[in-house]
Scaffold this motif. Structure first.
Motif, PDB file in Angstrom:
ATOM      1  N   VAL A 219      20.097  47.553  79.639  1.00 18.81           N
ATOM      2  CA  VAL A 219      20.079  46.078  79.682  1.00 18.81           C
ATOM      3  C   VAL A 219      20.534  45.580  81.051  1.00 18.81           C
ATOM      4  O   VAL A 219      19.912  44.682  81.647  1.00 18.81           O
ATOM      5  CB  VAL A 219      20.976  45.513  78.559  1.00 18.81           C
ATOM      6  N   TRP A 220      21.616  46.173  81.573  1.00 17.17           N
ATOM      7  CA  TRP A 220      22.149  45.738  82.860  1.00 17.17           C
ATOM      8  C   TRP A 220      21.170  46.005  83.993  1.00 17.17           C
ATOM      9  O   TRP A 220      20.903  45.133  84.819  1.00 17.17           O
ATOM     10  CB  TRP A 220      23.476  46.429  83.108  1.00 17.17           C
ATOM     11  N   PHE A 221      20.594  47.184  84.041  1.00 13.51           N
ATOM     12  CA  PHE A 221      19.678  47.513  85.131  1.00 13.51           C
ATOM     13  C   PHE A 221      18.382  46.709  85.036  1.00 13.51           C
ATOM     14  O   PHE A 221      17.785  46.363  86.057  1.00 13.51           O
ATOM     15  CB  PHE A 221      19.374  49.009  85.143  1.00 13.51           C
ATOM     16  N   LEU A 222      17.937  46.401  83.821  1.00 13.25           N
ATOM     17  CA  LEU A 222      16.756  45.538  83.681  1.00 13.25           C
ATOM     18  C   LEU A 222      17.054  44.147  84.232  1.00 13.25           C
ATOM     19  O   LEU A 222      16.215  43.556  84.926  1.00 13.25           O
ATOM     20  CB  LEU A 222      16.346  45.450  82.219  1.00 13.25           C
ATOM     21  N   GLY A 223      18.237  43.612  83.911  1.00  9.96           N
ATOM     22  CA  GLY A 223      18.606  42.301  84.451  1.00  9.96           C
ATOM     23  C   GLY A 223      18.735  42.328  85.956  1.00  9.96           C
ATOM     24  O   GLY A 223      18.275  41.400  86.649  1.00  9.96           O
TER      25      GLY A 223
END
Length: 449
Positions: A219-223
């Motif tokens: 989730v963090w890397f996608l954001g």
């Protein structure tokens, strides 16, 4: 066509090549921890993937810096205003550039793992699907770092931007890694540490990333990747401010999902650690080839230990990660063998395996690894000799502990052998209990007046 042009005229091929070259230089030119017990990178595909993730503390700054160099291209060439007058949307040009730079950076990262996978095959290692999430999340982190670098380079087209960003990325990544590595003094909490793609050293051959870590980091890397791409394509202050929303949303969603302690970052790889048993003798699926060699001496050792009160009834391989700062776990009914930390047992003969099982009356050391002392090792040597009839150095860590004090142990062994048989049995039982609880001096219980 335009994408192929970007592949040729951008820094993309060099970024991927730099990732590959630096990683392979670390892996093959340095004898770093990736070659050593308890987690050699050639033993298991997932372990190889974890070591590649460990190397991201050095590779990720390269990716971010390379992206920044490429992001300054339009400003350096004086084409910002010209490109702003074209009818083609900015996101289309950004997509091709981001795809080229991020794609080849990710390809370099994947090729490093491909080399590791080939090493695992060449050394007869173990393959399971546990490496897939480890590798995919790392790849996503590489792409996010590349796009972040592109965005920063476009926004700040200064000659010092790329080296400055690479240095800042290196410092931040190392600080994050320190928060995950046991035994260090971290400056950041664990939840902040896992916001970088690099992981701590794996402490065993049968560990993989926890599901909460994979989900939260994804989730963090996608954001972060979405913010990097939108900043690269944005042409106004308003759109640039809106571009920060995915990153903020990503960190807000990810933080509650991410593990809060070091122990929760990695978990047991249930496929590699699955038990393979022959009656009361069990090993992991990773070391299933050792079951035939262990079965007979394991039964013999259990028969020898059966004279003790509350004697163990099983011999099992310990599958959890190896703690380096505390004593290994123990149980009254199971004798644990650690093939990860004590890899000499993987090639040991039947007599050596039997000696390893009866040492300490079936109980492991109460000291942390690499910190042997005379009371602990001496007591475990003498209890092993009680069952085998011969005093030998224990097959732990190459059998090299206490060489200079072996004569002392021999003298204590002579004293112990002079005791009546019933007293010997009682003292061995008391020593076993002391080793199970790690309370008191086990050697004193054997040879005290």
């Amino acid at each position: 066509m335009i994408f192929r042009i970007e592949l040729r005229r951008s820094i993309a091929p060099w970024a991927g090549l730099a990732v590959l070259a630096v990683a392979l230089a670390f892996l093959f030119l340095l004898s770093g921890p990736w070659w050593k017990v308890p987690a050699p990178w050639t033993a298991h595909a997932t372990t190889a993937a974890l070591w590649v993730r460990f190397l991201l503390q050095f590779l990720w700054p390269i990716v971010v810096g390379a992206g920044a160099i490429q992001g300054m291209r339009d400003a350096r060439s004086g084409m910002v205003e010209l490109l702003g007058t074209t009818s083609r949307p900015g996101w289309q040009r950004a997509a091709r550039l981001a795809g080229a730079v991020g794609g080849l950076s990710a390809l370099g990262f994947l090729l490093v793992f491909a080399v590791g996978a080939a090493e695992v095959l060449a050394h007869g290692g173990f393959f399971s699907v546990g490496f897939v999430p480890v590798l995919l999340v790392g790849t996503l982190g590489v792409v996010a770092g590349s796009w972040l670098g592109l965005a920063v380079g476009r926004l700040l087209p200064h000659p010092l931007t790329a080296p400055g960003l690479a240095v800042v990325s290196l410092v931040v990544t190392i600080l994050c890694w320190m928060a995950l590595e046991p035994g260090l003094q971290p400056l950041l909490p664990v939840r902040a540490g896992v916001l970088a793609p690099a992981l701590a050293e794996p402490r065993g051959m049968m560990v993989t990333t926890a599901g909460s870590l994979d989900l939260g980091q994804s989730v963090w890397f996608l954001g972060l990747a979405a913010t990097g791409f939108l900043l690269l394509a944005a042409n106004s202050v308003r759109t640039r401010l809106l571009s920060l929303v995915p990153m903020a949303a990503g960190v807000a969603i990810a933080l509650p999902l991410l593990p809060a302690t070091q122990a929760d970052v990695l978990t047991i790889d249930t496929t590699a650690a699955e038990k393979v048993c022959d009656g009361p003798i069990c090993v992991s699926k990773l070391h299933a080839d050792r079951l035939a060699a262990l079965a007979a001496p394991g039964r013999e050792a259990l028969a020898l230990l059966a004279k003790l009160p509350g004697a163990p009834t099983r011999v099992e391989e310990r599958t959890g990660p190896t703690p380096f700062d505390r004593a290994p776990p123990r149980a009254a009914d199971v004798v644990y063998l650690d093939f990860q930390l004590n890899n000499g047992l993987l090639t040991a003969d039947a007599a050596t395996l039997r000696l390893a099982i009866v040492s300490g009356a079936g109980v492991p050391t109460c000291t942390r690894p690499s910190a042997a002392d005379l009371p602990d090792q001496g007591a475990r040597m003498i209890t092993a000799a009680y069952f085998t009839g011969e005093l030998k150095r224990l097959p732990e860590y190459g059998g090299g502990w206490l060489r200079d004090k072996f004569s002392t142990v021999e003298r204590l062994w002579t004293t112990f052998r002079a005791l009546p048989p019933d007293v010997q049995l009682a003292r061995v039982a008391a020593t076993r209990q002391a080793l199970l609880t790690c309370q008191g001096d086990p050697l004193t219980k054997l040879v005290s007046p």
